[in-house]
Design a protein around this motif. Sequence first.
Motif, PDB file in Angstrom:
ATOM      1  N   ARG A   1       0.848  -1.183   0.000  1.00 14.97           N
ATOM      2  CA  ARG A   1       0.000   0.000   0.000  1.00 14.97           C
ATOM      3  C   ARG A   1       0.885   1.235   0.000  1.00 14.97           C
ATOM      4  NH1 ARG A   1      -3.659   2.797   4.554  1.00 14.97           N
ATOM      5  NH2 ARG A   1      -5.470   3.412   3.296  1.00 14.97           N
ATOM      6  N   LEU A   2       0.773   2.018  -1.049  1.00 18.80           N
ATOM      7  CA  LEU A   2       1.504   3.270  -1.148  1.00 18.80           C
ATOM      8  C   LEU A   2       0.627   4.412  -0.652  1.00 18.80           C
ATOM      9  CD1 LEU A   2       3.097   2.933  -4.710  1.00 18.80           C
ATOM     10  CD2 LEU A   2       3.917   2.021  -2.521  1.00 18.80           C
TER      11      LEU A   2
ATOM     12  N   HIS B   1      -3.999   6.985  -1.371  1.00 20.53           N
ATOM     13  CA  HIS B   1      -3.381   5.673  -1.229  1.00 20.53           C
ATOM     14  C   HIS B   1      -3.521   4.881  -2.519  1.00 20.53           C
ATOM     15  CE1 HIS B   1      -3.311   6.474   3.076  1.00 20.53           C
ATOM     16  NE2 HIS B   1      -4.592   6.811   2.991  1.00 20.53           N
ATOM     17  N   LEU B   2      -2.587   3.990  -2.715  1.00 21.34           N
ATOM     18  CA  LEU B   2      -2.665   3.040  -3.827  1.00 21.34           C
ATOM     19  C   LEU B   2      -2.486   1.645  -3.241  1.00 21.34           C
ATOM     20  CD1 LEU B   2      -2.945   2.839  -6.940  1.00 21.34           C
ATOM     21  CD2 LEU B   2      -0.451   2.622  -7.013  1.00 21.34           C
ATOM     22  N   GLN B   3      -3.583   0.914  -3.151  1.00 21.44           N
ATOM     23  CA  GLN B   3      -3.532  -0.465  -2.668  1.00 21.44           C
ATOM     24  C   GLN B   3      -3.220  -1.360  -3.858  1.00 21.44           C
ATOM     25  OE1 GLN B   3      -3.866  -1.765   0.514  1.00 21.44           O
ATOM     26  NE2 GLN B   3      -3.288  -3.703  -0.447  1.00 21.44           N
ATOM     27  N   MET B   4      -2.127  -2.072  -3.764  1.00 29.30           N
ATOM     28  CA  MET B   4      -1.667  -2.913  -4.871  1.00 29.30           C
ATOM     29  C   MET B   4      -1.710  -4.371  -4.427  1.00 29.30           C
ATOM     30  SD  MET B   4       1.532  -0.587  -6.236  1.00 29.30           S
ATOM     31  CE  MET B   4       2.549  -0.943  -4.814  1.00 29.30           C
TER      32      MET B   4
ATOM     33  N   TRP C   1      -1.003   8.350  -9.573  1.00 25.85           N
ATOM     34  CA  TRP C   1       0.277   7.650  -9.511  1.00 25.85           C
ATOM     35  C   TRP C   1       0.787   7.321 -10.912  1.00 25.85           C
ATOM     36  CZ3 TRP C   1       2.744   6.860  -4.913  1.00 25.85           C
ATOM     37  CH2 TRP C   1       1.991   7.044  -3.750  1.00 25.85           C
ATOM     38  N   PHE C   2       2.072   7.459 -11.053  1.00 24.07           N
ATOM     39  CA  PHE C   2       2.803   6.999 -12.227  1.00 24.07           C
ATOM     40  C   PHE C   2       3.874   6.036 -11.747  1.00 24.07           C
ATOM     41  CE2 PHE C   2       1.751   9.601 -16.017  1.00 24.07           C
ATOM     42  CZ  PHE C   2       0.788  10.398 -15.457  1.00 24.07           C
ATOM     43  N   ARG C   3       4.431   5.290 -12.667  1.00 22.20           N
ATOM     44  CA  ARG C   3       5.566   4.438 -12.321  1.00 22.20           C
ATOM     45  C   ARG C   3       6.557   4.407 -13.471  1.00 22.20           C
ATOM     46  NH1 ARG C   3       2.496  -1.445 -12.390  1.00 22.20           N
ATOM     47  NH2 ARG C   3       2.263  -1.631 -14.673  1.00 22.20           N
TER      48      ARG C   3
ATOM     49  N   PHE D   1      -5.233  -3.028  -8.549  1.00 20.98           N
ATOM     50  CA  PHE D   1      -4.877  -1.814  -7.805  1.00 20.98           C
ATOM     51  C   PHE D   1      -6.136  -1.002  -7.513  1.00 20.98           C
ATOM     52  CE2 PHE D   1      -0.238  -1.154  -9.473  1.00 20.98           C
ATOM     53  CZ  PHE D   1       0.048  -2.472  -9.146  1.00 20.98           C
ATOM     54  N   THR D   2      -6.140  -0.342  -6.359  1.00 24.92           N
ATOM     55  CA  THR D   2      -7.243   0.534  -5.989  1.00 24.92           C
ATOM     56  C   THR D   2      -6.685   1.835  -5.435  1.00 24.92           C
ATOM     57  OG1 THR D   2      -8.644  -1.363  -5.433  1.00 24.92           O
ATOM     58  CG2 THR D   2      -9.329   0.794  -4.610  1.00 24.92           C
ATOM     59  N   ILE D   3      -7.151   2.935  -5.986  1.00 25.47           N
ATOM     60  CA  ILE D   3      -6.735   4.246  -5.500  1.00 25.47           C
ATOM     61  C   ILE D   3      -7.847   4.791  -4.605  1.00 25.47           C
ATOM     62  CG2 ILE D   3      -7.651   5.484  -7.519  1.00 25.47           C
ATOM     63  CD1 ILE D   3      -5.199   7.364  -7.277  1.00 25.47           C
TER      64      ILE D   3
END
Length: 125
Positions: free
Chosen positions: A18-19, A82-85, A35-37, A70-72
Motif C-alpha cells: 500500500r503506497l 493511497h494506492l492499494q496494490m 500515480w505513475f511508475r 490496484f485501488t486508489i
Amino acid sequence: VQLQASGGGLVQAGGSLRLSCAASGPTWGSYAMGWFRQAPGKEREFVAVLRWSGGSVVYENYAESVKGRFTISKDRSTYTVHLQMNNLKPEDTGIYYCSASPSSNLLRQGKADHWGQGTLVTVSS
C-alpha cells in the motif's frame, strides 16, 4: 505544495503493498491526484488517478495493466491518497511517483503541476 510518497518495498509475486502520498500546503476543494511508475529502462507510465470535489471522489481511472488489482483511494479529511496494490507481478516493479493537478486529464498525460519523490516497489518472482 509538497507531495510525500511512502510505502514502497520488496514483495514476492502475488503479494500486496500500500503506497501513500500526503500533500502538504494545499487548500484544494476540487483536485486530482494520481500515480505513475517508471520501470528500469522504460518511460514513466500512468497507473491510476482520482479526482475529488466537495469532499467526495467523483472520478477514478486506471491503466489497463492494473485494473482489478490496484485501488486508489483518498482519506476523507486529508489530502492523502493511497494506492492499494494486490496480486503484484514482477512487471509492476519500478519507482512509483505521486502527482497532483487541477485536471485529471492533464495528470493522466503526465502534465501534473506537482510531483512527489518516488518510492521504489520491487516484486520478486
